[in-house]
Write a protein that holds these residues in place. Sequence first.
Motif, PDB file in Angstrom:
ATOM      1  N   GLN A  14       0.694  -1.016   0.400  1.00 33.91           N
ATOM      2  CA  GLN A  14       0.326   0.003   0.151  1.00 33.91           C
ATOM      3  C   GLN A  14       1.042   0.640   0.249  1.00 33.91           C
ATOM      4  OE1 GLN A  14      -2.198  -1.046   3.402  1.00 33.91           O
ATOM      5  NE2 GLN A  14      -3.969  -1.797   1.716  1.00 33.91           N
TER       6      GLN A  14
ATOM      7  N   GLN B  56      -2.590   2.406  -2.733  1.00 29.87           N
ATOM      8  CA  GLN B  56      -3.257   2.574  -1.779  1.00 29.87           C
ATOM      9  C   GLN B  56      -4.428   3.547  -2.794  1.00 29.87           C
ATOM     10  OE1 GLN B  56      -4.269   2.396   2.578  1.00 29.87           O
ATOM     11  NE2 GLN B  56      -5.308   2.408   0.606  1.00 29.87           N
TER      12      GLN B  56
ATOM     13  N   HIS C  30      -8.104   0.488  -4.663  1.00 28.52           N
ATOM     14  CA  HIS C  30      -7.305   0.036  -3.276  1.00 28.52           C
ATOM     15  C   HIS C  30      -8.312   0.259  -1.996  1.00 28.52           C
ATOM     16  CE1 HIS C  30      -4.826  -1.381  -6.671  1.00 28.52           C
ATOM     17  NE2 HIS C  30      -5.029  -2.249  -6.658  1.00 28.52           N
TER      18      HIS C  30
ATOM     19  N   TRP D  74      -9.218  -0.995   0.933  1.00 27.48           N
ATOM     20  CA  TRP D  74      -9.247  -2.506   1.100  1.00 27.48           C
ATOM     21  C   TRP D  74      -8.585  -3.266   2.498  1.00 27.48           C
ATOM     22  CZ3 TRP D  74      -7.883  -7.142   0.326  1.00 27.48           C
ATOM     23  CH2 TRP D  74      -6.877  -7.763   1.045  1.00 27.48           C
TER      24      TRP D  74
END
Lengths: 324, 719
Positions: A123, A127, A131, A134
């Motif tokens: 990440q 990120q 994502h 997540w």
Amino acid sequence: MKIIRSAQLLSILLGLWGAIIAPAGAADESKGLVLKGDARCTSCHDESDDGKPGFLGLSKSVLSIGKTKHGTQADGRTPTCTSCHGDSNKHADHKGSDKPPKPDRTFGKNSSTTPQARNETCQTCHQGGKHMNWQSSTHANRDVACTSCHSVHNNGHDKVRDKKAQPEVCYTCHKEQRTQMIRPSHHPVPEGKMACTSCHDVHSDNPKALAKSSTNDTCYTCHMEKRGPFVHSHQPVTEDCAICHQPHGTTTANLLKSRAPFLCQECHSHTSHPSQIAGLPINGGSALGTTQLGTVGRGCLNCHTNIHGSNSTMNSATAQRFRR
Amino acid sequence: MHTLQRKFRLSATCIALCSAFGAAQADEEVDALIKPESSVSVGVGQWSGDRHQQGIYDGQRDGKAYGLIDADIVRRDDDSGTWFRLKAHNLGLDNGEISGEYLRQGDIGVSLEYNRISRDNPNTFNTRLQGIGGATQIENSTAGGKMNPVTLGTVREQSNMGFYKNLLPGLDLNIAFKNEDKTGTRPWGRGGSNNFAEFAVEPINANTRQLEAVLNYTTKLFQLSGGYNGSWYDNKYNQVTIAAPGSAVANARNPTYLSVPLDNEAHQLFLNGGYNFSKATRGTFKLEYARATQNERLPGTPSTGSGGGQTLASAPDRLDARVDTKLIQLGLTSRPVQNLSVNANLRYHHMEDKTPVRNFASAGDSPDYVPFSYKTFTGKVEGTYRLDEAYSLTAGLEEKRQDRKLPVTVAGTLKDVVVPMRQDLNETTARLELRRTLSETLNGSLSYVHAKRDGGRYHAADVVSSNGVVNIENQVNPLNIADRERDKVRASFDWAPSEVLSLQFNLEQGQDKYKTSHNTTPDYGAGLSSGKSQLYSVDGAWTVNDRLKLTAWYAYDQSKARQSALRADNGGGNAGIKSYDLQDSGNSLGIGMRLEATSRLNLGANLEWTSTVSKYNQSMATFNGAAATYPANFDAGLEDIKNRMVRLSLFSVYALDKKSDLRLDFIHERWKTNDWSWLYANGTAFTYGNAAGLDGTYVTADPKQISNFVAMRYIYKFQ
């Protein structure tokens, strides 16, 4: 003698050429063998040390990261070895013939790095965008690491990003879906025309990890004709396709959870033929009426054919009951 | 001396050659490991027999020869980080796909894809219906017209385009456009004028388009993703006309008009954000607003009178349908102390049907348009505590509250409905999971989920009492709104007793209990009363040596449903209550082998076997205590349906040289079923229509399929 002298001269020239080109890679440590500034790592993890990918997939190739997007050095965002594995000084400075200590962060099957730490590493770069959620996804909260599914040193082939190979990765945990997908009625996942991620966004926190914010919105991406609205709506159709359908696979045609009339009678109870008992006409020798047609063929849908909704404006109860 | 001189010369030559070509060889070896690979595969394969069931999606339904063409050509310019990719799969088949991509990594990219998905109906329809595939179909009586075997199916032709551009550091634009043309035919039907089922075919000719444009802004602390989603459905047809048998004069053939889905579209704006308050705490939000509409002119106009058009003179000629969907979601994940992580989430999802309630007919039970809307609040909190290095415990609670709009009439009063409904529905879910991770030998998890669903009082269905039953409409508790208690247990273990052997065990059990009664009078508690599911599976992988690897898995799964339903006294059956005990179970097995037989020859084998049984047990108790009676010419006993499939796949890959392989494939496939869906109880084919001469369509479903496949491919690999 002339030949020998010529050979010697050629040897010297070749030697000089070799001397010029051989150290070129080693001298420029910042360029690295496969990733930027990887000389410290690739001095050991070089081509002779590399577990070249084989037919059985037993050995792990470190250098094959070069075949991937991560190994595209011209993209300034791509990582170095230590971006992911940490400085790993103890590992790198190890002397001796015994097994060196592991790098600071490892990502393999027997890694002692916690899934959270592994994921935080990914990440650092991944990120945003898809994502974003997540950390609140079911996968993240069940100790699933990015590398549980993704293979980073992957010989250029990350199975989970390949439509045809992806289900095999998902079935590592999702056994029920594996058995359902080989039922006679299924989406074309075993045939490689759809993947699990055609419907699921495993990085998100949507209900059931679906690609869209509801079951129906997900189904509409391919079955847009069911979106309607229709002049005559069928209530469960507007609520959730999964009330009647099991999308991973069933033994009943059209992915129905159960066949008619059993499925229909889970909601419908009426004085007339909808309350019929399940069964088959013995033969076609005498008149067949609606009280005999709820199981054979398409069952109740033999007549109630537009079960997802009807746009008929005929002034008839027939139209309103999805028969027109 | 002579000897020494020669030795020196040879060594010098050797060193010189090694330093020159050794480096070149090393470079070549490194390149082989770090440069993207490409491959092109060309071959031909032959199936020995038709694959009605197994070939529904793979473009190889018929027993014949097929071209097998695949390619994956990847080039990367290392200096600029530019990728060129051309990928083709199944080019010789009906479901081929081809895509191309240009990507200057981190800067700009374009991709194009063409993809076909074919879907063949496994059955053959023997019919006299003419005009199949079009919007006007003509039915002929059994006295006239030729019976034709027809296979139905659809093809989706997709053209996709993608565009990516990095606009600024951390700011990316992604655009995806997908165009799909779906054509073909699908089995359809209609209730005939005399309550007979008659055959029809739905013509499919529709176009869908989807556009997504997203801007992603990403920094270490803050991420934002926002954009637009649009989708359009455009059906070539707006109605299908089926002329009934009879007069040779078209107007006298009393046509039936079947409606089809009309054009619709949806537009969505979304914004998704995340902020890292600290290394341990992150907050996220999601906002979505979507509007879906369906405003196509309804078939016919009031002035056309009867037939396919509107028969209510005052009815509007469009639905003016509009459905708005809003999503607001807030999330927080945090690790307040080293060993505890918390995930909390609040979600508001509102699908609101704003279509005006108007009359499109005056006859029947529900002449008004019925909008259905659902407003759902969900709150979730979940915590994971790491007990020690190996074990962690997760506990979570989720509360869902749903407000469901009840149907109203044009006058605004509650509408009569045919199935009971509920305005409020709530569900509480609790979960507990113990996990063991980070062990080299044994990892796994044990989880338990309990969910309880209930809701407010029921809006009763319109009561009709006749045929020996009273208030039968309200004797059922619909499965999607019934009070329900759900329990699920799951255990999963990965055990690696040695470096070469790994085993995985999975056990899953689930049970649903439904409350069948909702305080009606009388109350026979009909509907779904319980459901059970279970799955046991074991997977194993054994690396016998560095040349041989074996894998195997086996799974048993079962799902059961117990339900009851009232039966009215009509059509030759007496009133009573039916009890259904339904069961689906399956045994599945997979075995795989990979062998590096020699340095040039690799062998592989896969065996897939699955066997399923569906049971339909039912019994009936009559209200008057007499033996159950059935309609004439009717058998209420249903045989178990068994499906069996076995597929053995063998392949070999022989390296002709460093760059090319020869691959041979052999598949033996068997499929068998006794599915009686298209049969009468006496085993003869079910026939649409009636014995008096209507329709006569019957369906052939091939119960057995055995086919072998042999194929040879030449594979060329390069970098």
